[in-house]
Design an enzyme around this catalytic site. Structure first.
Site, PDB file in Angstrom:
ATOM      1  N   LYS A 270      27.190  -5.130 -25.858  1.00  0.00           N
ATOM      2  CA  LYS A 270      28.269  -5.214 -26.842  1.00  0.00           C
ATOM      3  C   LYS A 270      29.670  -5.000 -26.253  1.00  0.00           C
ATOM      4  O   LYS A 270      30.627  -4.748 -26.981  1.00  0.00           O
ATOM      5  CB  LYS A 270      28.071  -4.273 -28.050  1.00  0.00           C
TER       6      LYS A 270
ATOM      7  N   GLY B 218      31.148  -7.443 -24.553  1.00  0.00           N
ATOM      8  CA  GLY B 218      31.779  -8.749 -24.382  1.00  0.00           C
ATOM      9  C   GLY B 218      31.035  -9.637 -23.399  1.00  0.00           C
ATOM     10  O   GLY B 218      31.636 -10.512 -22.758  1.00  0.00           O
TER      11      GLY B 218
ATOM     12  N   THR C  44      29.018 -12.097 -23.946  1.00  0.00           N
ATOM     13  CA  THR C  44      29.065 -13.509 -24.323  1.00  0.00           C
ATOM     14  C   THR C  44      30.382 -14.132 -23.850  1.00  0.00           C
ATOM     15  O   THR C  44      30.409 -15.249 -23.331  1.00  0.00           O
ATOM     16  CB  THR C  44      28.950 -13.639 -25.862  1.00  0.00           C
TER      17      THR C  44
ATOM     18  N   HIS D  53      22.242  -6.276 -18.178  1.00  0.00           N
ATOM     19  CA  HIS D  53      22.690  -5.004 -18.760  1.00  0.00           C
ATOM     20  C   HIS D  53      22.134  -3.836 -17.931  1.00  0.00           C
ATOM     21  O   HIS D  53      22.336  -2.679 -18.279  1.00  0.00           O
ATOM     22  CB  HIS D  53      22.174  -4.847 -20.195  1.00  0.00           C
TER      23      HIS D  53
HETATM   24  P1  A3P Z   1      32.537  -7.179 -32.233  1.00  0.00           P
HETATM   25  O1  A3P Z   1      31.209  -6.820 -32.807  1.00  0.00           O
HETATM   26  O2  A3P Z   1      33.434  -5.991 -32.108  1.00  0.00           O
HETATM   27  O3  A3P Z   1      33.192  -8.302 -32.943  1.00  0.00           O
HETATM   28  P2  A3P Z   1      28.194  -8.899 -26.357  1.00  0.00           P
HETATM   29  O4  A3P Z   1      28.531 -10.314 -26.058  1.00  0.00           O
HETATM   30  O5  A3P Z   1      28.175  -8.009 -25.152  1.00  0.00           O
HETATM   31  O6  A3P Z   1      26.972  -8.797 -27.195  1.00  0.00           O
HETATM   32  O7  A3P Z   1      29.415  -8.319 -27.216  1.00  0.00           O
HETATM   33  C1  A3P Z   1      29.629  -8.779 -28.521  1.00  0.00           C
HETATM   34  C2  A3P Z   1      31.047  -8.431 -28.903  1.00  0.00           C
HETATM   35  O8  A3P Z   1      31.952  -9.323 -28.236  1.00  0.00           O
HETATM   36  C3  A3P Z   1      31.283  -8.633 -30.388  1.00  0.00           C
HETATM   37  O9  A3P Z   1      32.291  -7.685 -30.747  1.00  0.00           O
HETATM   38  C4  A3P Z   1      31.783 -10.055 -30.427  1.00  0.00           C
HETATM   39  O10 A3P Z   1      32.462 -10.421 -31.602  1.00  0.00           O
HETATM   40  C5  A3P Z   1      32.700 -10.061 -29.211  1.00  0.00           C
HETATM   41  N1  A3P Z   1      32.980 -11.395 -28.693  1.00  0.00           N
HETATM   42  C6  A3P Z   1      32.148 -12.455 -28.598  1.00  0.00           C
HETATM   43  N2  A3P Z   1      32.773 -13.513 -28.083  1.00  0.00           N
HETATM   44  C7  A3P Z   1      34.041 -13.136 -27.854  1.00  0.00           C
HETATM   45  C8  A3P Z   1      35.196 -13.809 -27.335  1.00  0.00           C
HETATM   46  N3  A3P Z   1      35.145 -15.080 -26.983  1.00  0.00           N
HETATM   47  N4  A3P Z   1      36.343 -13.106 -27.216  1.00  0.00           N
HETATM   48  C9  A3P Z   1      36.402 -11.806 -27.589  1.00  0.00           C
HETATM   49  N5  A3P Z   1      35.353 -11.121 -28.105  1.00  0.00           N
HETATM   50  C10 A3P Z   1      34.186 -11.780 -28.227  1.00  0.00           C
END
Ligand code: A3P
Length: 322
Positions: free
Chosen positions: A68, A70, A72, A132
């Site tokens: 979580k 970022g 992605t 991770h």
């Molecule tokens: P939020 O839940 O705060 O919105 P991961 O990819 O590690 O699972 O993290 C997910 C978090 O990254 C989520 O945060 C998601 O909305 C955010 N996220 C996904 N794509 C993003 C992007 N292109 N730019 C910024 N944040 C992004």
């Protein structure tokens, strides 16, 4: 705004603090402690398979994150940077039709038996891989062969809020009341937690081997994506040329991978995929708000102060701060 008291009461009712069950801990996901980290039993098996079977290459690039933070976004950016030639305008870029999660495979998966590690062998060099796994649980050969690692961290309160929403969305079975989930997070009990141990290991390595480990912060990426994307491209060995900079390629990469753009694409906003076997998830699950400081909408001032104090104390003297 929630209070942490019900969480502590609920946890206390379960036997004083965290409920330990057969060596596991009460949480939305059963966790066992392995070395300095909490990990699910399935993931532990996968980590062990990675340790035994993964053969790193000198030109591998491993995108490492605590869940979580970022992942992605980092997958999208690293993929866009390293796959930009031939997509000058980015109008036909593969990321327009491919989910970032599918652009960069994970080293570990809860059931790597179904997706064997040998699949990673088939990927031509240089590979982009994600993980991770805490640094100390990665195979020692990763550092020995000189693979590069890009690590992205994020302000821990925002990580917690993102994780809580994610787990609720993924499965009703994973629902844990916010206060209790927060209590567990503060105890370090999260998949691959404690978060501060995860951060510190990669942070210290980035200080010791800056040519091999790049340490990024979600908040800095959000504040100045152009600057950070250029830094990332240099580290990946794919710096933007002056001509590219002048013709706006950096801005195009930033825009392509921005939250607003990715969420506007059909591939990321509709449909369901089973990426880990037996666990179908909506493609949109990886995108929620994509904001800095969303914790303020979910945590009380008391909870914020509690986690801030813990994190400050744990990171004291390291040079890493939020
Ligand atoms: P939020 O839940 O705060 O919105 P991961 O990819 O590690 O699972 O993290 C997910 C978090 O990254 C989520 O945060 C998601 O909305 C955010 N996220 C996904 N794509 C993003 C992007 N292109 N730019 C910024 N944040 C992004």
């Amino acid at each position: 705004q929630a209070s942490s008291r019900p969480a502590e009461e609920a946890a206390a009712k379960q036997g004083g603090g965290l409920l330990l069950e057969e060596g596991g801990v009460f949480s939305s996901i059963p966790l066992v402690q392995h070395q300095n980290f909490w990990i699910s039993p399935e993931l532990l098996k996968s980590v062990q398979l990675v340790q035994e079977q993964f053969v790193p290459r000198a030109d591998d690039i491993i995108l490492a994150t605590f869940p979580k933070c970022g992942t992605t976004w980092l997958k999208a950016l690293a993929f866009a940077i390293t796959n930009r030639s031939g997509h000058n305008t980015l109008a036909h870029h593969p990321l327009l039709t491919r989910h970032p999660q599918d652009a960069v495979p994970f080293l570990e998966l809860p059931n790597r038996q179904i997706h064997p590690i040998a699949d990673l062998e088939a990927i031509p060099s240089s590979r982009l891989l994600a993980t991770h796994i805490p640094l100390s649980l990665l195979p020692a050969s990763v550092a020995a062969v000189g693979s590069r690692v890009v690590y992205m961290c994020r302000e821990p309160k925002d990580v917690f809020v993102s994780k809580w929403h994610f787990e609720n969305k993924v499965s009703e079975k994973l629902f844990v009341e916010l206060g209790l989930s927060f209590h567990l997070f503060c105890e370090g009990a999260a998949v691959c937690g404690p978060i501060w141990n995860h951060y510190l290991e990669y942070w210290n390595e980035s200080k010791a081997r800056p040519d091999k480990v790049l340490f990024l912060k979600y908040e800095e990426m959000m504040a100045d994506p152009v600057k950070e994307v250029k830094r990332l491209a240099e580290f990946l060995g794919a710096p933007f040329t002056d001509t590219e900079e002048r013709s706006g390629v950096v801005d195009q990469v930033v825009r392509l991978c921005s939250f607003d753009h990715l969420t506007s694409l059909e591939v990321n906003s509709t449909g369901v995929a089973d990426r880990i076997g037996g666990f179908p998830m909506e493609n949109s699950t990886y995108f929620r708000r994509g904001k800095v400081g969303d914790w303020v909408n979910h945590l009380s001032a008391e909870m914020a102060q509690k986690l801030d104090c813990i994190v400050q104390e744990k990171l004291k003297g390291s040079g890493l701060a939020f």
